[in-house]
Design a protein around this motif. Structure first.
Motif, short mmCIF file in Angstrom:
data_model
loop_
_atom_site.label_atom_id
_atom_site.label_comp_id
_atom_site.label_asym_id
_atom_site.label_seq_id
_atom_site.Cartn_x
_atom_site.Cartn_y
_atom_site.Cartn_z
N THR A 66 -10.19 10.98 3.11
CA THR A 66 -10.95 9.74 2.93
C THR A 66 -10.83 9.24 1.49
OG1 THR A 66 -13.01 10.99 2.56
CG2 THR A 66 -12.58 10.19 4.79
N GLU A 67 -10.81 10.14 0.53
CA GLU A 67 -10.61 9.72 -0.86
C GLU A 67 -9.22 9.12 -1.04
OE1 GLU A 67 -11.47 13.17 -3.19
OE2 GLU A 67 -13.61 13.15 -2.68
N HIS A 68 -8.22 9.73 -0.37
CA HIS A 68 -6.85 9.20 -0.42
C HIS A 68 -6.80 7.78 0.16
CE1 HIS A 68 -2.43 9.30 -0.25
NE2 HIS A 68 -2.56 8.71 0.92
N ILE A 69 -7.46 7.60 1.31
CA ILE A 69 -7.46 6.29 1.96
C ILE A 69 -8.19 5.25 1.10
CG2 ILE A 69 -8.32 4.98 3.94
CD1 ILE A 69 -7.76 7.44 5.67
N SER A 98 3.22 -2.80 14.85
CA SER A 98 3.15 -3.83 13.81
C SER A 98 2.82 -3.21 12.46
CB SER A 98 2.08 -4.87 14.17
OG SER A 98 0.77 -4.35 14.05
N VAL A 99 2.22 -2.02 12.46
CA VAL A 99 1.88 -1.33 11.23
C VAL A 99 2.72 -0.07 11.03
CG1 VAL A 99 -0.03 -0.44 9.83
CG2 VAL A 99 -0.50 -2.09 11.64
N ALA A 100 3.06 0.59 12.13
CA ALA A 100 3.67 1.92 12.05
C ALA A 100 5.19 1.92 11.98
CB ALA A 100 3.22 2.77 13.24
N LYS A 101 5.83 0.75 12.19
CA LYS A 101 7.29 0.73 12.15
C LYS A 101 7.83 1.25 10.83
CE LYS A 101 8.87 -2.79 15.41
NZ LYS A 101 9.48 -4.13 15.57
N ALA A 102 7.04 1.13 9.77
CA ALA A 102 7.49 1.50 8.43
C ALA A 102 7.86 2.97 8.32
CB ALA A 102 6.41 1.16 7.41
N PHE A 103 7.24 3.84 9.13
CA PHE A 103 7.51 5.27 8.96
C PHE A 103 8.05 5.95 10.23
CE2 PHE A 103 2.98 4.90 10.02
CZ PHE A 103 2.87 5.80 11.08
N LEU A 104 8.19 5.24 11.33
CA LEU A 104 8.70 5.86 12.54
C LEU A 104 10.23 5.95 12.51
CD1 LEU A 104 6.51 4.30 15.39
CD2 LEU A 104 6.26 6.53 14.29
N ASN A 108 -5.86 -0.37 -3.75
CA ASN A 108 -4.60 -0.91 -4.27
C ASN A 108 -3.89 -1.83 -3.29
OD1 ASN A 108 -4.85 0.58 -6.67
ND2 ASN A 108 -3.98 2.40 -5.71
N ALA A 109 -4.49 -1.99 -2.11
CA ALA A 109 -3.87 -2.84 -1.09
C ALA A 109 -4.51 -4.22 -1.10
CB ALA A 109 -4.01 -2.20 0.28
N SER A 110 -3.79 -5.19 -0.64
CA SER A 110 -4.33 -6.55 -0.54
C SER A 110 -4.36 -6.95 0.94
CB SER A 110 -3.44 -7.54 -1.32
OG SER A 110 -2.09 -7.44 -0.89
N ASN A 148 -0.74 4.80 8.90
CA ASN A 148 -0.07 4.26 7.73
C ASN A 148 -0.77 4.68 6.44
OD1 ASN A 148 1.83 2.60 6.31
ND2 ASN A 148 0.25 1.05 6.10
N LEU A 149 -2.10 4.65 6.45
CA LEU A 149 -2.86 4.96 5.24
C LEU A 149 -2.79 6.44 4.85
CD1 LEU A 149 -6.00 2.73 5.86
CD2 LEU A 149 -4.30 2.44 4.03
N ILE A 150 -2.46 7.32 5.81
CA ILE A 150 -2.32 8.74 5.47
C ILE A 150 -0.86 9.21 5.56
CG2 ILE A 150 -4.67 9.37 6.15
CD1 ILE A 150 -3.55 10.39 8.80
N SER A 151 0.06 8.27 5.78
CA SER A 151 1.47 8.65 5.96
C SER A 151 2.09 9.24 4.70
CB SER A 151 2.29 7.46 6.45
OG SER A 151 2.29 6.42 5.47
N ASP A 152 1.54 8.90 3.52
CA ASP A 152 2.09 9.43 2.28
C ASP A 152 1.26 10.59 1.73
OD1 ASP A 152 -0.08 7.80 1.74
OD2 ASP A 152 0.71 7.05 -0.16
N LEU A 153 0.34 11.12 2.53
CA LEU A 153 -0.43 12.30 2.15
C LEU A 153 0.26 13.52 2.76
CD1 LEU A 153 -2.97 13.48 0.80
CD2 LEU A 153 -4.18 13.11 2.96
N PRO A 154 0.79 14.44 1.95
CA PRO A 154 1.53 15.59 2.50
C PRO A 154 0.68 16.40 3.47
CG PRO A 154 1.85 15.42 0.12
CD PRO A 154 0.77 14.44 0.48
N PRO A 155 1.22 16.78 4.63
CA PRO A 155 0.44 17.53 5.62
C PRO A 155 -0.17 18.82 5.07
CG PRO A 155 2.51 16.78 6.58
CD PRO A 155 2.58 16.47 5.12
N GLU A 156 0.53 19.45 4.13
CA GLU A 156 0.02 20.72 3.59
C GLU A 156 -1.24 20.55 2.76
OE1 GLU A 156 3.53 19.38 0.96
OE2 GLU A 156 3.06 19.50 3.11
#
Length: 390
Positions: free
Chosen positions: A77-80, A313-319, A86-88, A167-175
Motif C-alpha cells: 500500500t505504501e508502494h501504491i 486497457s491498463v495491463a497491456k504494458a506488462f503482459l 507521482n501519477a497524473s 499495474n500499480l504493483i507491477s514494478d514491486l519485486p515479488p520477493e
C-alpha cells in the motif's frame, strides 16, 4: 459472522475500536459485509477528518501468520501510494490505508492473544473473541460494491480495476512480500488435498454428490496447466491480489466508475492469471455464487469481453505473448479450482468456509462446476475474444 460475535458485548467492540482511534470518538460499530473468512465491522467516528474506518478480526485459522499479512499490506500500500502521488490520473483511484494503534502498531491483540503469539490458535479461537488479532484499515467513502455484474460497461470497470491494481504493483519485486498463504491457488495441491479427504470419508450418496465426484475425476489433468507453465518459465512470478471477485471492487456512488480494489489479505507472489481467471469466473456468472438454481448457471461471453477490454486497457504494458496464451486456461481452471475447494470442504465437514447449512458447500461446488462446464462449451468463442484483443 459467527453467532458469538453477533452477540458479543458492544462495549468490548467499542473498546477494541478505540485502540485505533487517533482522533475523534467512536460513536457506533456495526457488522459490515458478508465475507467468508474474516469478521468485519464498520466503525463510525465523530471526527470531521475521518468519519469511518473498517475494523477486522483476522481468522488465524486461515491466516496463520497475521503479522506477515500486515507487513505485506504496509509494503504494497505504501508502494501504491507513492505511485499514485507521482501519477497524473484523470479519474479517482484509492487504496485502503493501514491504520495504526495509539502505540504505533499495525494490529492489536488482547492479553490472551499476546500469550499465544507464535502458537497455533485453538480451533475455537475463531469463535472466541478472546485472543483475537485485530486490525483497522481506512474506509473508502462514497463507494459501494456489487455481487453481480450489471452490464458490459460495468464489466469494463471491473476489468479496469484489476488492471490498475496489477499495474500499480507491477514494478514491486515479488520477493518483497511474504507468501502468507502457501499453497493458495496452487491447484494441484487442492486436488491432492481432495484425494486425501476423499480417502478418509464415505460421502453420502446422492445425485449431486455423485455428479461432483465424476466431474472432478474427469478433469484431474486440468489442475496442472498453470503450475506447469510457471515451472517451465512460460509464465513469470509476479504479485497477485489473490481474491479479485467483483464484490472486492469498489464503485464511486456518483460516477459509477471503479475507484478501488479491497480485501487485500491475499496479495502475495503468484501468477496474475489466477487473478484474471478469478475475476472472469466471478464476474461472468450472472446468477451469482450463492444461487440455488445451479443448473441454470452459465458463463456470459459478452461480460467476458467487457472485463478483458477494461483489464487490457491498463495491463497491456506488462503482459507477454505467453500471458495471452494462458488466459482461457486460467478462466476454466479457477472455476474448477473453487468448485473443488468447496466440494472438498463439504466432504471434510465444512471446516474452512463459513456455511449457513450442512449442504451449503455442496451447493456452492455445483455452481462452480456448472460454470466450468459452460466455459468449456464456449472455449472457441472465449479464445477468439482473447485473440482479437491482443
Amino acid at each position: 459472522m459467527t453467532e458469538e460475535l453477533k452477540t458479543q458485548n458492544t462495549d468490548n467492540l467499542f473498546a477494541i475500536a478505540k485502540q485505533f482511534t487517533l482522533q475523534g470518538k467512536v460513536t457506533d460499530v456495526q457488522s459490515l459485509g458478508s465475507g467468508n473468512i474474516n469478521d468485519t465491522f464498520l466503525v463510525s467516528l465523530d471526527s470531521p477528518e475521518e468519519q469511518h474506518f473498517v475494523l477486522q478480526r483476522i481468522n488465524t485459522q486461515v491466516f496463520r501468520q497475521p503479522q506477515l499479512i500486515m507487513q505485506n499490506m504496509r509494503t504494497f500500500t505504501e508502494h501504491i501510494h507513492k505511485r499514485l502521488q507521482n501519477a497524473s490520473l484523470s479519474r479517482r483511484w484509492e487504496v485502503p490505508r493501514v491504520l495504526l494503534t495509539k502505540d504505533a502498531q499495525d494490529h492489536w491483540r488482547d492479553a490472551d492473544g499476546e500469550q499465544r503469539v507464535g502458537r497455533v490458535p485453538r480451533l475455537e479461537a475463531t469463535a472466541n473473541p478472546e485472543g483475537s488479532f485485530w486490525r483497522a484499515i481506512s474506509f473508502i467513502e462514497g463507494a459501494q460494491s456489487f455481487d453481480t455484474m450489471h452490464d458490459k460497461s460495468h464489466a469494463q470497470e471491473i476489468g479496469y480495476a484489476l488492471g490498475m491494481f496489477h499495474n500499480l504493483i507491477s514494478d514491486l519485486p515479488p520477493e518483497k512480500l511474504a507468501d502468507t498463504l502457501e499453497g493458495f491457488h496452487i491447484t494441484p495441491l487442492y486436488l491432492q488435498h481432495y484425494e486425501q479427504v476423499l480417502a478418509k470419508t464415505s460421502p453420502r450418496q446422492s445425485p449431486e454428490v455423485n455428479y461432483c465426484l465424476q466431474f472432478v475425476s474427469d478433469r484431474t489433468n486440468v489442475a496442472h496447466v498453470l503450475e506447469n507453465a510457471k515451472a517451465t518459465g512460460n509464465l513469470p512470478l509476479r504479485l497477485m491480489h489473490g481474491d479479485p471477485k467483483i464484490n472486492n471492487v469498489m464503485f464511486d456512488t456518483v460516477t459509477q466508475q471503479a475507484v478501488s480494489v479491497i480485501d487485500l489479505d491475499t496479495v502475495k507472489p503468484g501468477l496474475v492469471h489466477y487473478d484474471i481467471g478469478d475475476c472472469l469466473r466471478s464476474g461472468c456468472n450472472l446468477a451469482g455464487e450463492e444461487t440455488e438454481q445451479w443448473e441454470s448457471v452459465s458463463f456470459d461471453t459478452d461480460l467476458c469481453q467487457g472485463i478483458l477490454q477494461g483489464y487490457l486497457s491498463v495491463a497491456k504494458a506488462f503482459l507477454t505473448e505467453n500471458d495471452y496464451a494462458y488466459i482461457y486456461d486460467a478462466i476454466r481452471l479457477i472455476a474448477f479450482e473453487l468448485g473443488l475447494r468447496f466440494f472438498t470442504d463439504y466432504l471434510a465437514g465444512n471446516v474452512y468456509f463459513k456455511v449457513k447449512h450442512s449442504e451449503h458447500n455442496l451447493a456452492r461446488a455445483l455452481v462452480q462446476f456448472q460454470l466450468t462446464q459452460s466455459i468449456e462449451s464456449q472455449e472457441t468463442t472465449i479464445r477468439n475474444i482473447i485473440q482479437d484483443m491482443k
